[in-house]
Design a protein around this motif. Structure first.
Motif, PDB file in Angstrom:
ATOM      1  N   ARG A 265       0.868  -1.272   0.065  1.00  0.00           N
ATOM      2  CA  ARG A 265       0.088  -0.098   0.016  1.00  0.00           C
ATOM      3  C   ARG A 265       0.865   1.104   0.211  1.00  0.00           C
ATOM      4  O   ARG A 265       1.839   1.220   0.607  1.00  0.00           O
ATOM      5  CB  ARG A 265      -0.980   0.016   1.376  1.00  0.00           C
ATOM      6  CG  ARG A 265      -1.685   1.356   1.407  1.00  0.00           C
ATOM      7  CD  ARG A 265      -2.417   1.047   2.676  1.00  0.00           C
ATOM      8  NE  ARG A 265      -3.147   2.528   3.141  1.00  0.00           N
ATOM      9  CZ  ARG A 265      -2.562   3.476   3.854  1.00  0.00           C
ATOM     10  NH1 ARG A 265      -1.396   3.221   4.275  1.00  0.00           N
ATOM     11  NH2 ARG A 265      -3.157   4.550   4.113  1.00  0.00           N
ATOM     12  N   ASN A 267       0.403   5.779   0.094  1.00  0.00           N
ATOM     13  CA  ASN A 267      -0.679   7.142   0.059  1.00  0.00           C
ATOM     14  C   ASN A 267       0.345   8.002   0.252  1.00  0.00           C
ATOM     15  O   ASN A 267       1.245   8.227   1.004  1.00  0.00           O
ATOM     16  CB  ASN A 267      -1.507   6.967   1.406  1.00  0.00           C
ATOM     17  CG  ASN A 267      -2.393   8.238   1.365  1.00  0.00           C
ATOM     18  OD1 ASN A 267      -3.334   8.324   0.385  1.00  0.00           O
ATOM     19  ND2 ASN A 267      -2.291   8.914   2.590  1.00  0.00           N
ATOM     20  N   ASP A 297      -2.859  -1.221  -3.261  1.00  0.00           N
ATOM     21  CA  ASP A 297      -3.631  -0.067  -3.075  1.00  0.00           C
ATOM     22  C   ASP A 297      -2.982   1.160  -3.079  1.00  0.00           C
ATOM     23  O   ASP A 297      -1.987   1.273  -1.948  1.00  0.00           O
ATOM     24  CB  ASP A 297      -4.187  -0.396  -1.886  1.00  0.00           C
ATOM     25  CG  ASP A 297      -5.506   0.684  -1.559  1.00  0.00           C
ATOM     26  OD1 ASP A 297      -5.646   1.605  -2.418  1.00  0.00           O
ATOM     27  OD2 ASP A 297      -6.000   0.551  -0.537  1.00  0.00           O
ATOM     28  N   THR A 298      -3.086   2.136  -3.951  1.00  0.00           N
ATOM     29  CA  THR A 298      -2.176   3.426  -3.912  1.00  0.00           C
ATOM     30  C   THR A 298      -3.037   4.633  -4.357  1.00  0.00           C
ATOM     31  O   THR A 298      -4.091   4.473  -4.977  1.00  0.00           O
ATOM     32  CB  THR A 298      -1.132   3.329  -5.038  1.00  0.00           C
ATOM     33  OG1 THR A 298      -0.207   4.382  -4.798  1.00  0.00           O
ATOM     34  CG2 THR A 298      -1.649   3.224  -6.255  1.00  0.00           C
ATOM     35  N   TYR A 299      -2.770   5.756  -3.617  1.00  0.00           N
ATOM     36  CA  TYR A 299      -3.206   6.985  -4.048  1.00  0.00           C
ATOM     37  C   TYR A 299      -2.365   7.919  -3.807  1.00  0.00           C
ATOM     38  O   TYR A 299      -1.619   8.073  -2.719  1.00  0.00           O
ATOM     39  CB  TYR A 299      -4.618   7.147  -3.107  1.00  0.00           C
ATOM     40  CG  TYR A 299      -5.421   8.587  -3.437  1.00  0.00           C
ATOM     41  CD1 TYR A 299      -6.205   8.466  -4.838  1.00  0.00           C
ATOM     42  CD2 TYR A 299      -5.320   9.634  -3.119  1.00  0.00           C
ATOM     43  CE1 TYR A 299      -6.656   9.455  -5.067  1.00  0.00           C
ATOM     44  CE2 TYR A 299      -5.921  10.715  -3.313  1.00  0.00           C
ATOM     45  CZ  TYR A 299      -7.145  10.617  -4.482  1.00  0.00           C
ATOM     46  OH  TYR A 299      -7.555  11.576  -5.071  1.00  0.00           O
ATOM     47  N   ALA A 327      -5.986  -3.483  -5.626  1.00  0.00           N
ATOM     48  CA  ALA A 327      -7.136  -3.178  -4.791  1.00  0.00           C
ATOM     49  C   ALA A 327      -7.727  -1.817  -5.062  1.00  0.00           C
ATOM     50  O   ALA A 327      -8.753  -1.178  -4.763  1.00  0.00           O
ATOM     51  CB  ALA A 327      -6.832  -3.120  -3.400  1.00  0.00           C
ATOM     52  N   GLY A 328      -6.802  -0.977  -5.620  1.00  0.00           N
ATOM     53  CA  GLY A 328      -7.090   0.461  -5.825  1.00  0.00           C
ATOM     54  C   GLY A 328      -6.195   1.355  -6.280  1.00  0.00           C
ATOM     55  O   GLY A 328      -5.016   1.103  -5.988  1.00  0.00           O
ATOM     56  N   ALA A 329      -6.257   2.396  -7.188  1.00  0.00           N
ATOM     57  CA  ALA A 329      -5.258   3.334  -7.685  1.00  0.00           C
ATOM     58  C   ALA A 329      -6.014   4.596  -8.039  1.00  0.00           C
ATOM     59  O   ALA A 329      -6.869   4.662  -8.818  1.00  0.00           O
ATOM     60  CB  ALA A 329      -4.488   2.822  -8.763  1.00  0.00           C
ATOM     61  N   GLY A 330      -5.428   5.814  -7.708  1.00  0.00           N
ATOM     62  CA  GLY A 330      -5.830   7.034  -8.212  1.00  0.00           C
ATOM     63  C   GLY A 330      -4.948   8.075  -7.683  1.00  0.00           C
ATOM     64  O   GLY A 330      -3.848   7.854  -7.107  1.00  0.00           O
TER      65      GLY A 330
END
Length: 394
Positions: A265, A267, A297-299, A327-330
């Protein structure tokens, strides 16, 4: 409490419109492969992707090889007794494990330092006091290399404080063993004439956790390049940044997170305020999710508040994804002027204009300041913000 205070020789560790860059193609690939040898990098001319925002003439020769170590810094290190502090030569196998220089200045720094500082926290030690390293420039050109290693399941807080005047190129490494937890606060509070270019490499072990807070106020030109990679699954990296860019200053923060292990992860949240003629802030956020990094998972977020005319912001988030199993990226980037409506709202409730202005800026930065978690550092930074605002009002 272990203490070390030594004067270090050169090479020792120790305009009116707002311009905003549009999002570009992904820039995670450097123009030259990483290398410890400065000869492997051509002298940049400013057209290269990694140098196009940097005023090369203000680097004082760090990029061209004409800057020679002729200055000094005073390094003051304090740490709890269980921390191991060593000064080592270039042949030490622990140097370079967290990452390799990716540009000519970082390679120049690696090729030019005389002695490196290695700070180690033994396995399973949870430090009850921060490690503090102050680097005070005393003029001239200096180079440095520092390694901070946390053995498995160790926990520590590290404060890096940069003051004084120097032209400095340095590499800093953070090596986190499995299950380790590190919070590092890097403060750039240089004199207005200083130049500081530094690559920060972090290698995050299995289930380890890194929190980095980069704070930049001073300096004529400051360019910080945090880079994160993962040595195993389950690692976490939180990268926060706060910068206040004033008349004529160039503050550049270039981040690269290499998601090369599964189920990790990251952030990122950087915020900046700018005021004065030719104040220039640059933020580049590069995230690469490799094919094997499933479950990532990254933002990343960058926000800028422009307080006066004459300032320029370049904000470029980049995201490259090589697998759909995440899981997520944005990412997000926003730059805006100081809103008169905010001042008007506060003034209608009896708050003087100067105080209202302070409240708005303080609120903009409050969330990031609270991430520091070290009261004396937080108080100092709030006072510094107040001083910057006082100067702009005067």
């Amino acid at each position: 409490m272990a203490k070390a205070q030594t004067p270090s020789p050169a090479g020792a560790a120790g305009g009116g419109a707002v311009a905003v860059a549009a999002e570009s193609t992904v820039a995670t690939r450097m123009s030259a492969p990483p290398s410890f040898d400065v000869a492997d990098f051509p002298v940049p001319h400013g057209r290269e992707e990694e140098w196009r925002f940097t005023p090369l003439e203000r680097l004082r020769g760090l990029h061209s090889g004409t800057a020679k170590a002729d200055g000094s810094v005073k390094a003051d290190l304090s740490a709890p007794d269980e921390v191991i502090i060593e000064t080592v030569g270039r042949e030490d196998a622990r140097l370079g494990r967290a990452g390799t220089p990716v540009d000519r200045v970082a390679a120049q720094a690696y090729s030019s330092f005389e002695k490196a500082l290695v700070v180690t926290v033994p396995s399973e030690r949870v430090l009850d006091e921060p490690i503090r390293l102050t680097v005070h420039g005393e003029g001239g050109v200096t180079f440095g290399h520092t390694v901070f290693e946390l053995k498995p399941f160790a926990e520590a807080v590290l404060i890096l404080d940069h003051t004084g005047d120097t032209v400095r190129a340095a590499n800093v490494e953070y090596v986190l063993g499995d299950g380790a937890k590190l919070t590092v606060v890097s403060v750039q509070d240089w004199d207005d004439t200083a130049v500081h270019v530094s690559q920060h490499n972090a290698l995050v072990g299995r289930d380890a956790s890194l929190k980095s807070i980069v704070v930049t106020f001073g300096g004529d030109l400051v360019r910080i390049h945090p880079r994160v990679s993962y040595a195993g699954p389950g690692g976490e990296a939180e990268l926060y940044g706060l910068y206040f860019t004033d008349n004529g200053q160039h503050h550049e923060h270039r981040l690269f997170i290499d998601h090369d292990s599964p189920n990790c992860r990251s952030n990122v949240a950087y915020k900046g305020a700018l005021q004065g003629q030719d104040a220039h802030a640059v933020w580049i956020g590069d995230v690469l999710i490799r094919a094997r990094a499933t479950g990532t998972d990254t933002y990343e977020l960058n926000r800028n508040l422009v307080l006066t005319d004459g300032a320029r912001v370049d904000s470029v988030p980049n995201l490259e994804i090589e697998t759909g199993e995440i899981a997520g990226a944005g990412h997000a980037s926003a730059t805006g002027r100081f809103e008169d409506e905010q001042l008007f709202y506060l003034m209608t409730r009896g708050i003087p204009a100067e105080e209202a202005r302070r409240l708005v800026v303080r609120g903009f930065f409050a969330e990031l300041v609270q991430q520091i978690g070290v009261p004396d550092v937080e108080e100092r930074l709030i006072a510094k913000l107040e001083a910057e605002l006082e100067a702009s009002i005067a």
